[in-house]
Design a protein around this motif. Structure first.
Motif, PDB file in Angstrom:
ATOM      1  N   LYS A 119      12.126   9.327  -0.299  1.00 11.93           N
ATOM      2  CA  LYS A 119      12.384   8.453   0.629  1.00 11.93           C
ATOM      3  C   LYS A 119      14.000   8.534   1.058  1.00 11.93           C
ATOM      4  O   LYS A 119      15.048   8.910   0.204  1.00 11.93           O
ATOM      5  CB  LYS A 119      12.148   6.941   0.210  1.00 11.93           C
ATOM      6  N   SER A 120      14.337   8.294   2.394  1.00 15.82           N
ATOM      7  CA  SER A 120      15.559   8.642   2.811  1.00 15.82           C
ATOM      8  C   SER A 120      16.569   7.596   2.321  1.00 15.82           C
ATOM      9  O   SER A 120      17.677   8.140   2.245  1.00 15.82           O
ATOM     10  CB  SER A 120      15.378   8.399   4.507  1.00 15.82           C
ATOM     11  N   SER A 175      16.913  11.361  -5.007  1.00 14.92           N
ATOM     12  CA  SER A 175      16.181  12.152  -4.112  1.00 14.92           C
ATOM     13  C   SER A 175      17.192  13.396  -3.510  1.00 14.92           C
ATOM     14  O   SER A 175      16.912  14.493  -3.646  1.00 14.92           O
ATOM     15  CB  SER A 175      15.398  11.544  -2.930  1.00 14.92           C
ATOM     16  N   ASP A 176      18.143  12.846  -3.196  1.00 18.26           N
ATOM     17  CA  ASP A 176      19.198  14.038  -2.672  1.00 18.26           C
ATOM     18  C   ASP A 176      19.914  14.439  -3.844  1.00 18.26           C
ATOM     19  O   ASP A 176      20.088  15.689  -3.879  1.00 18.26           O
ATOM     20  CB  ASP A 176      20.591  13.213  -2.037  1.00 18.26           C
ATOM     21  N   SER A 177      20.012  13.967  -5.038  1.00 13.36           N
ATOM     22  CA  SER A 177      20.557  14.741  -6.234  1.00 13.36           C
ATOM     23  C   SER A 177      19.195  15.607  -6.878  1.00 13.36           C
ATOM     24  O   SER A 177      19.803  16.809  -6.914  1.00 13.36           O
ATOM     25  CB  SER A 177      20.692  13.889  -7.386  1.00 13.36           C
ATOM     26  N   ILE A 178      18.177  15.477  -6.377  1.00  6.99           N
ATOM     27  CA  ILE A 178      17.137  16.214  -7.428  1.00  6.99           C
ATOM     28  C   ILE A 178      17.016  17.522  -6.175  1.00  6.99           C
ATOM     29  O   ILE A 178      16.707  18.693  -6.576  1.00  6.99           O
ATOM     30  CB  ILE A 178      15.722  15.554  -7.379  1.00  6.99           C
ATOM     31  N   ILE A 179      17.274  17.379  -4.859  1.00  5.77           N
ATOM     32  CA  ILE A 179      16.969  18.313  -3.949  1.00  5.77           C
ATOM     33  C   ILE A 179      17.977  19.353  -4.062  1.00  5.77           C
ATOM     34  O   ILE A 179      17.995  20.599  -4.217  1.00  5.77           O
ATOM     35  CB  ILE A 179      16.998  17.728  -2.355  1.00  5.77           C
ATOM     36  N   THR A 180      19.337  18.892  -4.194  1.00  3.51           N
ATOM     37  CA  THR A 180      20.590  19.545  -4.482  1.00  3.51           C
ATOM     38  C   THR A 180      20.406  20.618  -5.840  1.00  3.51           C
ATOM     39  O   THR A 180      20.680  21.784  -5.903  1.00  3.51           O
ATOM     40  CB  THR A 180      21.779  18.680  -4.640  1.00  3.51           C
ATOM     41  N   ALA A 224      15.937  27.745  -4.870  1.00  2.00           N
ATOM     42  CA  ALA A 224      14.693  27.165  -4.443  1.00  2.00           C
ATOM     43  C   ALA A 224      14.964  26.432  -2.880  1.00  2.00           C
ATOM     44  O   ALA A 224      15.924  26.106  -2.655  1.00  2.00           O
ATOM     45  CB  ALA A 224      14.239  26.234  -5.240  1.00  2.00           C
ATOM     46  N   ASN A 225      14.045  26.793  -2.239  1.00  2.00           N
ATOM     47  CA  ASN A 225      13.869  26.187  -0.908  1.00  2.00           C
ATOM     48  C   ASN A 225      12.607  25.063  -0.925  1.00  2.00           C
ATOM     49  O   ASN A 225      11.560  25.477  -0.301  1.00  2.00           O
ATOM     50  CB  ASN A 225      13.782  27.168   0.274  1.00  2.00           C
ATOM     51  N   PRO A 226      12.902  23.869  -1.496  1.00  2.00           N
ATOM     52  CA  PRO A 226      11.660  22.879  -1.315  1.00  2.00           C
ATOM     53  C   PRO A 226      11.268  22.231  -0.113  1.00  2.00           C
ATOM     54  O   PRO A 226      11.950  22.122   0.755  1.00  2.00           O
ATOM     55  CB  PRO A 226      12.364  21.731  -2.128  1.00  2.00           C
ATOM     56  N   ALA A 227      10.132  22.147  -0.103  1.00  2.00           N
ATOM     57  CA  ALA A 227       9.331  21.206   1.275  1.00  2.00           C
ATOM     58  C   ALA A 227       9.801  20.064   0.818  1.00  2.00           C
ATOM     59  O   ALA A 227       9.174  19.403  -0.270  1.00  2.00           O
ATOM     60  CB  ALA A 227       7.943  21.737   1.167  1.00  2.00           C
ATOM     61  N   ILE A 228      10.263  19.268   1.977  1.00  2.00           N
ATOM     62  CA  ILE A 228      10.807  17.913   1.624  1.00  2.00           C
ATOM     63  C   ILE A 228      10.023  16.972   2.334  1.00  2.00           C
ATOM     64  O   ILE A 228      10.045  17.166   3.346  1.00  2.00           O
ATOM     65  CB  ILE A 228      12.472  17.716   1.613  1.00  2.00           C
ATOM     66  N   GLN A 260       9.723   8.363   6.660  1.00  2.00           N
ATOM     67  CA  GLN A 260       9.958   9.061   8.148  1.00  2.00           C
ATOM     68  C   GLN A 260       8.659   9.957   8.502  1.00  2.00           C
ATOM     69  O   GLN A 260       8.792  10.278   9.686  1.00  2.00           O
ATOM     70  CB  GLN A 260      11.225  10.003   7.649  1.00  2.00           C
ATOM     71  N   ILE A 261       7.713   9.956   7.716  1.00  2.00           N
ATOM     72  CA  ILE A 261       6.789  10.986   8.344  1.00  2.00           C
ATOM     73  C   ILE A 261       5.371  10.262   8.675  1.00  2.00           C
ATOM     74  O   ILE A 261       5.329   9.117   8.053  1.00  2.00           O
ATOM     75  CB  ILE A 261       6.324  12.073   7.346  1.00  2.00           C
ATOM     76  N   PRO A 262       4.618  10.763   9.508  1.00  2.00           N
ATOM     77  CA  PRO A 262       3.245  10.089   9.744  1.00  2.00           C
ATOM     78  C   PRO A 262       2.595  10.122   8.338  1.00  2.00           C
ATOM     79  O   PRO A 262       2.491  11.326   7.562  1.00  2.00           O
ATOM     80  CB  PRO A 262       2.595  11.015  10.884  1.00  2.00           C
ATOM     81  N   ARG A 263       1.726   9.218   8.103  1.00  2.00           N
ATOM     82  CA  ARG A 263       0.923   9.055   6.970  1.00  2.00           C
ATOM     83  C   ARG A 263       1.751   9.063   5.699  1.00  2.00           C
ATOM     84  O   ARG A 263       1.266   9.158   4.529  1.00  2.00           O
ATOM     85  CB  ARG A 263       0.031  10.179   6.642  1.00  2.00           C
TER      86      ARG A 263
END
Length: 101
Positions: A18-19, A24-29, A36-40, A45-48
């Protein structure tokens, strides 16, 4: 639930966030530091996104981030951290094709 299954099957590393979630920012980093290049997918923010959030909740994850590796539910920050400390995270990422080194 089908939306989540389809989404996680398309990439080796998928993170639902969630924005407004600082973890979430920490785990992505954290994953990017492994190369790795995760799909986030930001659920707010997204439909559905709401539907996907409800599906994740049924799996036992009401909070983000929620991580899938190789199409399999890894869990949240605690589970990712535990696997990393055990030394099993990097091999999982390699087997899934999320990292190559």
């Amino acid at each position: 639930m089908e939306g989540v299954k389809t989404t996680v099957s398309q990439r080796p590393l998928v993170i639902f966030t969630k924005s407004s979630c600082c973890m979430s920012d920490s785990i992505i980093t954290f994953f990017r530091n492994f190369g790795a290049n995760p799909a986030i997918h930001e659920l707010d923010q997204i439909p559905r996104g709401r539907e996907m959030g409800q599906a994740l909740s049924r799996l036992g994850y009401d909070q983000t981030p929620v991580v899938f590796i190789g199409g399999k539910l890894m869990g949240g920050v605690n589970e990712v951290t535990s696997h990393h400390l055990e030394g099993s995270l990097v091999p999982m990422l390699k087997r899934a094709g999320a990292i190559f080194v």
